[in-house]
Design an enzyme around this catalytic site. Structure first.
Site, PDB file in Angstrom:
ATOM      1  N   ASP A 147      -2.606  -2.550  -2.593  1.00 60.90           N
ATOM      2  CA  ASP A 147      -1.465  -1.654  -2.383  1.00 60.90           C
ATOM      3  C   ASP A 147      -0.863  -1.805  -0.993  1.00 60.90           C
ATOM      4  O   ASP A 147      -1.532  -2.208  -0.045  1.00 60.90           O
ATOM      5  CB  ASP A 147      -1.903  -0.199  -2.594  1.00 60.90           C
ATOM      6  CG  ASP A 147      -2.993   0.232  -1.622  1.00 60.90           C
ATOM      7  OD1 ASP A 147      -3.945  -0.558  -1.422  1.00 60.90           O
ATOM      8  OD2 ASP A 147      -2.897   1.325  -1.050  1.00 60.90           O
ATOM      9  N   GLU A 148       0.383  -1.469  -0.891  1.00 58.29           N
ATOM     10  CA  GLU A 148       1.113  -1.305   0.373  1.00 58.29           C
ATOM     11  C   GLU A 148       0.923  -2.479   1.327  1.00 58.29           C
ATOM     12  O   GLU A 148       0.827  -2.310   2.539  1.00 58.29           O
ATOM     13  CB  GLU A 148       0.681  -0.001   1.048  1.00 58.29           C
ATOM     14  CG  GLU A 148       1.013   1.237   0.227  1.00 58.29           C
ATOM     15  CD  GLU A 148       0.505   2.519   0.842  1.00 58.29           C
ATOM     16  OE1 GLU A 148       1.236   3.528   0.812  1.00 58.29           O
ATOM     17  OE2 GLU A 148      -0.641   2.542   1.352  1.00 58.29           O
TER      18      GLU A 148
END
Length: 539
Positions: free
Chosen positions: A348-349
């Site tokens: 993620d991210e």
């Protein structure tokens, strides 16, 4: 003796007997969470006293693992219940484990009669979940270790099994570190609500929390930090195995997560060779004193500690063969001490990883996980890569990512931040937590459907389960973990276990009020939501 005196004596005897009889309400009125599939009431009750025995039938060794928690629970109330041998005897609690029964996986059949309790299941976990139901049929005083001479269970039958195979909670031990004993306490509390997975977020920009013997600086350097610049900490592999074994005793499987290629600053400040040249935000950077740690070798590419909560600035060097050797070693060592089926690779991210670099990295990491006999989990961004059918995308932010994973034949784990993130504040007055996703009051955590999220409708077969993550940017101790988890975790546990048709806020809000009294006896620091009348009926 006169006839009138005899009648008086008999009348007094019957009156005394009636006065001593317990008042047991119908089974269907008990505040069971998660709500069972079906409950059938019957008259009378079963008395648990020193004459009762536990009898094992079928696969006895496995059944004993489920029966022992009930025996220990009753022992806390002063009732030492021995194991017996005769299932046809009176005053017995029978645990029958028989894989040929017509009961779904993790399900159970519970029949309570006046002289017998019969618990049936096709696996030990089903019997264990039946014990959690029995616990909630016992008086709340059972949670306070109060000695009694007898206890009563209402007569009736329950047929029950989970809606979803995966019912989880995630605990972030990277932003703030929590001890082995703290994690065990969390396991104790969530197991009472038929949660069967605990996902441990073991690495992030702020800290590395698991010993990797082939890369020792990960704990020697990377573990010694947390949000705010605290001392951090880590689990040795032996401590991690202790957590895994303790969770297994509560029929909970540990899912370890090593976040990559982003959220990796704790690896980059341990080994600069993994760093493609990123820098830590200046206002949150804290120098690593390698000399103070007894490390004489300089590492000009190593990053400083990150003490803040900003995300998206870090990445592994996705072009370096050393990075993939690092990933291979980490996954190999983690797989060796993780008996569960899943390894979570994050994903993620990773904002500074170009998509053309991110996609092949995720695919290579997935291949490494597969090589070591595990299935890959990742946050929903991993759906941009080519996923294996065995891989699972954890839907937290974007429904279209979840749809991409499903179209590839993968399942999704449903964890929408706007409903399930336990680190979100309850409201604007809550002192702990954030609210970037939403304020999540108790009714917000309860009133949603995994099959319909983010304007998308998902097929039931595409959903592996539901998980409630607790990120720890603002959560610093066990008391705060409990406050953010309860009562929202039981709400999400009911979504994961109970069929939609059996769920209603009106019912849940009444049932959860009774659990507040149990938590008080257990010393749980829970949030008294104003949406519930904790002293009576729901508002």
């Amino acid at each position: 003796m006169k006839k009138s005196n005899i009648l008086l004596i008999w009348s007094l005897a019957f009156a005394s007997l009636f006065a001593c009889a317990p008042k047991t309400e119908p089974m269907s009125t008990y505040p069971i969470i998660p709500a069972p599939v079906t409950i059938t009431d019957a008259s009378g009750h079963f008395t648990i006293n020193k004459d009762v025995q536990i009898v094992l039938v079928g696969e006895k060794d496995a059944a004993a693992k489920a029966a022992e928690p009930l025996r220990l629970l009753l022992a806390q109330a002063g009732l030492e219940i021995p194991f017996g041998e005769d299932p046809n005897a009176q005053d017995v609690i029978i645990f029958e484990l028989n894989p040929s029964l017509d009961i779904p996986a993790e399900g159970y059949q519970l029949d309570i009669e006046k002289r017998k309790v019969h618990i049936k299941g096709t696996d030990a976990s089903g019997l264990y979940f039946a014990v959690q139901t029995i616990r909630q049929l016992l008086p709340e005083s059972i949670e306070g270790n109060t000695a009694v001479e007898k206890l009563y269970l209402p007569a009736g039958s329950i047929q029950d099994n989970p809606e979803y195979a995966y019912r989880g909670m995630m605990l972030d031990v990277a932003r703030h570190f929590f001890s082995v004993e703290d994690v065990k306490r969390v396991i104790d509390l969530i197991s009472k609500y038929k949660i069967n997975y605990l996902h441990l977020h073991l690495s992030d920009d702020q800290g590395w929390r698991i010993e990797i013997k082939s890369w020792p600086l990960l704990t020697r350097i990377g573990s010694r930090n947390e949000v705010g610049g605290g001392k951090g900490g880590f689990y040795t592999q032996e401590q991690y195995k202790e957590i895994v074994a303790y969770a297994a005793s509560k029929f909970i499987t540990i899912v370890p997560e090593i976040d990559m290629p982003g959220h990796t600053n704790s690896a980059l400040n341990s080994y600069g060779i993994l760093n493609p040249g990123i820098t830590v935000p200046e206002k949150t950077a804290k120098p690593v004193d390698r000399g103070d740690l007894g490390i004489t070798e300089p590492d000009d590419k190593a990053t400083p500690y990150h003490t803040g909560i900003e995300v998206g600035f870090s990445t592994l060097d996705t072009d370096s063969p050393t990075t993939y050797q690092f990933v291979d070693d980490v996954i190999r060592e983690l797989a060796e001490i993780t008996p569960g089926p899943y390894i979570h690779i994050g994903g993620d991210e990773s904002h500074v990883t170009a998509l053309e670099d991110y996609i092949p990295f995720i695919e290579k990491a997935q291949a490494i996980v597969t090589k070591y006999g595990k299935k890959t989990m990742g946050w929903d961004e991993v759906a941009h890569a080519k996923l294996l059918p065995t891989s699972v995308a954890q839907f937290w932010a974007k429904g279209q990512n979840a749809r991409m994973a499903i179209e590839q034949g993968s399942q999704i784990l449903v964890s929408p931040a706007v409903k399930t993130y336990l680190d979100m504040q309850y409201d604007s007055t809550t002192q702990i937590g954030l609210h970037w996703a939403a304020y999540i009051e108790l009714d917000d955590a309860y009133n949603w459907d995994p099959l319909a999220m983010d304007s998308l409708a998902f097929e039931r077969k595409s959903i592996l389960g539901v998980e409630a993550p607790l990120w720890s940017e603002t959560v610093t101790n066990l008391e705060e973990i409990e406050f953010m988890t309860f009562p929202r975790l039981p709400a999400i546990a009911e979504i994961a276990w109970t069929p939609t048709a059996n769920r209603s806020w009106e019912s849940f809000s009444k049932r959860i009020a009774a659990h507040g009294k149990r938590w008080e006896l257990m010393g749980v620091n829970y949030y008294k939501s104003p949406r519930v009348n904790w002293d009576g009926e729901a508002k």
